[in-house]
Design a protein around this motif. Structure first.
Motif, mmCIF file in Angstrom:
data_model
loop_
_atom_site.group_PDB
_atom_site.id
_atom_site.type_symbol
_atom_site.label_atom_id
_atom_site.label_comp_id
_atom_site.label_asym_id
_atom_site.label_seq_id
_atom_site.Cartn_x
_atom_site.Cartn_y
_atom_site.Cartn_z
ATOM 1 N N PHE A 1 1.007 -0.945 -0.009
ATOM 2 C CA PHE A 1 0.190 0.203 -0.117
ATOM 3 C C PHE A 1 0.864 1.023 -0.046
ATOM 4 O O PHE A 1 2.196 1.620 0.950
ATOM 5 N N VAL A 2 0.516 2.543 -1.339
ATOM 6 C CA VAL A 2 1.686 3.419 -0.940
ATOM 7 C C VAL A 2 0.315 4.406 -1.431
ATOM 8 O O VAL A 2 -0.404 4.071 -2.571
ATOM 9 N N PRO A 3 1.593 6.297 -1.398
ATOM 10 C CA PRO A 3 0.403 6.954 -1.564
ATOM 11 C C PRO A 3 0.666 6.702 -3.445
ATOM 12 O O PRO A 3 1.840 6.922 -4.456
ATOM 13 N N ALA A 4 -0.737 6.979 -3.850
ATOM 14 C CA ALA A 4 -0.864 7.866 -5.438
ATOM 15 C C ALA A 4 0.561 9.464 -5.666
ATOM 16 O O ALA A 4 0.083 9.817 -4.493
ATOM 17 N N PRO A 5 0.283 9.779 -6.805
ATOM 18 C CA PRO A 5 0.475 8.849 -8.048
ATOM 19 C C PRO A 5 1.729 7.830 -8.591
ATOM 20 O O PRO A 5 2.760 8.110 -7.994
ATOM 21 N N LEU A 6 1.664 6.789 -9.000
ATOM 22 C CA LEU A 6 2.753 5.472 -9.590
ATOM 23 C C LEU A 6 2.266 5.140 -11.186
ATOM 24 O O LEU A 6 1.210 4.524 -11.697
ATOM 25 N N ASP A 7 3.836 5.557 -12.104
ATOM 26 C CA ASP A 7 4.109 5.297 -13.250
ATOM 27 C C ASP A 7 4.833 4.259 -13.415
ATOM 28 O O ASP A 7 6.094 5.054 -13.797
ATOM 29 N N ILE A 8 4.837 3.184 -12.549
ATOM 30 C CA ILE A 8 6.009 1.956 -13.421
ATOM 31 C C ILE A 8 5.532 0.476 -14.009
ATOM 32 O O ILE A 8 4.341 0.291 -13.591
ATOM 33 N N PRO A 9 5.518 0.228 -14.963
ATOM 34 C CA PRO A 9 4.735 -0.153 -15.890
ATOM 35 C C PRO A 9 4.912 -1.462 -15.835
ATOM 36 O O PRO A 9 4.483 -2.298 -16.074
ATOM 37 N N GLU A 10 5.956 -1.938 -14.589
ATOM 38 C CA GLU A 10 6.404 -3.155 -14.064
ATOM 39 C C GLU A 10 4.770 -3.453 -13.662
ATOM 40 O O GLU A 10 4.987 -4.611 -12.858
ATOM 41 N N LEU A 11 4.138 -2.446 -12.226
ATOM 42 C CA LEU A 11 2.994 -2.543 -11.615
ATOM 43 C C LEU A 11 1.983 -1.929 -12.153
ATOM 44 O O LEU A 11 1.734 -1.304 -12.869
ATOM 45 N N ASP A 12 0.978 -3.252 -11.581
ATOM 46 C CA ASP A 12 -0.148 -2.951 -11.711
ATOM 47 C C ASP A 12 -0.958 -2.104 -10.375
ATOM 48 O O ASP A 12 -0.115 -2.047 -8.948
ATOM 49 N N GLN A 13 -1.727 -1.281 -10.554
ATOM 50 C CA GLN A 13 -2.789 -0.682 -9.630
ATOM 51 C C GLN A 13 -4.214 -0.646 -8.980
ATOM 52 O O GLN A 13 -4.747 -0.946 -9.827
ATOM 53 N N LEU A 14 -4.249 -0.886 -7.685
ATOM 54 C CA LEU A 14 -5.217 -1.052 -7.465
ATOM 55 C C LEU A 14 -6.006 0.353 -6.214
ATOM 56 O O LEU A 14 -5.395 0.613 -5.874
ATOM 57 N N LYS A 15 -6.640 1.078 -6.580
ATOM 58 C CA LYS A 15 -6.911 2.674 -5.947
ATOM 59 C C LYS A 15 -7.832 1.899 -4.745
ATOM 60 O O LYS A 15 -9.007 0.971 -4.233
ATOM 61 N N ILE A 16 -7.435 2.772 -3.073
ATOM 62 C CA ILE A 16 -7.697 1.560 -2.423
ATOM 63 C C ILE A 16 -8.592 3.009 -1.086
ATOM 64 O O ILE A 16 -10.330 2.611 -1.206
ATOM 65 N N LYS A 17 -7.814 3.422 -1.470
ATOM 66 C CA LYS A 17 -8.594 5.511 -0.501
ATOM 67 C C LYS A 17 -8.300 6.715 -0.717
ATOM 68 O O LYS A 17 -7.321 6.054 -1.243
ATOM 69 N N GLU A 18 -9.126 7.205 -0.182
ATOM 70 C CA GLU A 18 -8.478 8.789 -0.759
ATOM 71 C C GLU A 18 -8.214 9.459 1.184
ATOM 72 O O GLU A 18 -9.696 8.802 1.918
ATOM 73 N N GLU A 19 -7.356 9.850 1.705
ATOM 74 C CA GLU A 19 -7.858 10.382 2.988
ATOM 75 C C GLU A 19 -7.449 11.874 3.077
ATOM 76 O O GLU A 19 -6.303 12.470 2.330
ATOM 77 N N GLN A 20 -8.188 12.701 4.658
ATOM 78 C CA GLN A 20 -7.168 13.990 4.194
ATOM 79 C C GLN A 20 -6.114 14.237 4.912
ATOM 80 O O GLN A 20 -6.265 13.266 6.339
ATOM 81 N N ILE A 21 -4.882 15.016 5.250
ATOM 82 C CA ILE A 21 -3.664 15.136 5.550
ATOM 83 C C ILE A 21 -4.594 16.607 6.228
ATOM 84 O O ILE A 21 -4.909 17.812 5.637
ATOM 85 N N VAL A 22 -4.023 16.873 7.391
ATOM 86 C CA VAL A 22 -3.793 17.411 8.191
ATOM 87 C C VAL A 22 -2.728 18.318 9.348
ATOM 88 O O VAL A 22 -1.955 17.725 9.477
ATOM 89 N N VAL A 23 -2.279 19.810 9.653
ATOM 90 C CA VAL A 23 -1.237 20.057 10.725
ATOM 91 C C VAL A 23 -1.467 19.762 11.433
ATOM 92 O O VAL A 23 -3.190 20.234 11.877
#
Length: 291
Positions: A144-166
């Motif tokens: 599980f990693v933060p998007a975006p990612l564009d590496i031809p060898e890797l497939d990806q599945l969108k998991i969730k979106e979350e809010q980042i705060v100070v």
């Protein structure tokens, strides 16, 4: 050539030494040297350049390394997956940022255990770059990693979106109030942390390129230092709300372009997923609304 030859080949490349590779593989140097020589004769190419100080892969060696990792990964998957019945079993190695592991790790393990009791799950937390590198090099089955990612060898599945705060000490009334304090003091994770990158991008947008940093290696440590008034940080809103809602701290929203983080599950395209990994991916897809 056999699979042990390839493991010896990988060991020499990893350690940069025939002697160290022999020690790591519990054999003698003469055996390692002989097996590498046989590989070079079989492929008709030099696999290593040798010097007094180090042994390094040649271009041909780097090409063989890609195939070697793939072959060893497939063989390990076969050993973990083949059984006498149709029960899904085996071991999968999954990576994640520590923040996601804290929130969803226990739930994911429990749900996997209920659905697939014969699948063993090994979890590893690391920075984004380390996780991606481990999936690319077959050390992790998925991560599980933060998007975006564009590496031809890797497939990806969108998991969730979350809010980042100070996240700041409770005595600050607003972000403007926080930014007036000099010198700026922040509590951050090691270099390469996605949250540290967001914090630094936000500070730069406010004309602040230098700040005093205290580096911590745990979320609990970051929260403790913020609560004590030492500095501020950037974290997922879910973590603060779920685990630290009663602490003496405050949260403030980031600008929209920095506030949203999308998490994806990445895995290799060129290797058919083992039954255990396929079950894990399907489980993640079925639980998207609960992440």
């Amino acid at each position: 050539m056999n699979t042990n030859d390839l493991k010896l080949f990988e060991a020499v490349a990893h350690h940069g030494s025939f002697t160290k590779a022999a020690e790591a593989m519990f054999t003698v140097q003469s055996n390692v040297t002989a097996r590498i020589k046989n590989l070079e004769e079989e492929f008709g190419a030099s696999l290593f350049t040798r010097s007094n100080r180090k042994v390094e892969l040649t271009t041909a060696g780097e090409t063989l390394m890609l195939y070697s990792k793939k072959l060893n990964h497939l063989i390990d998957e076969a050993k973990r997956s083949v059984g006498k019945n149709d029960v899904i079993k085996g071991q999968i190695k999954i990576g994640s940022l520590e923040t996601m592991m804290t929130i969803k790790g226990p739930e994911l393990i429990n749900y996997l255990a209920l659905k697939f009791p014969y699948v063993d799950l090994e979890l590893k937390s690391d920075m984004r770059a380390g996780l991606i590198n481990d999936v690319v090099n077959y050390k992790l089955d998925a991560a599980f990693v933060p998007a975006p990612l564009d590496i031809p060898e890797l497939d990806q599945l969108k998991i969730k979106e979350e809010q980042i705060v100070v996240v700041a000490p409770s005595n600050f009334e607003s972000l403007d109030d926080l930014l007036k304090k000099t010198p700026q003091k922040a509590i951050v994770f090691d270099q390469g942390c996605v949250f540290r990158a967001r914090l630094e991008s936000w500070l730069v947008s406010k004309g602040i390129s230098q700040y005093h940093k205290t580096v911590m290696n745990s979320i609990e440590g970051v929260i403790n230092f913020i609560e004590s008034g030492i500095g501020f940080s950037v974290l997922p809103q879910d973590i603060v709300t779920k685990f630290y809602g009663s602490r003496n701290i405050k949260t403030f929203p980031l600008p929209p372009e920095l506030a949203l983080m999308t998490t994806i599950l990445i895995f290799r395209k060129d290797v058919p997923p083992s039954p255990a990994l396929k079950a894990f991916i399907n489980l993640c897809e079925s639980q998207l609304d609960n992440f």
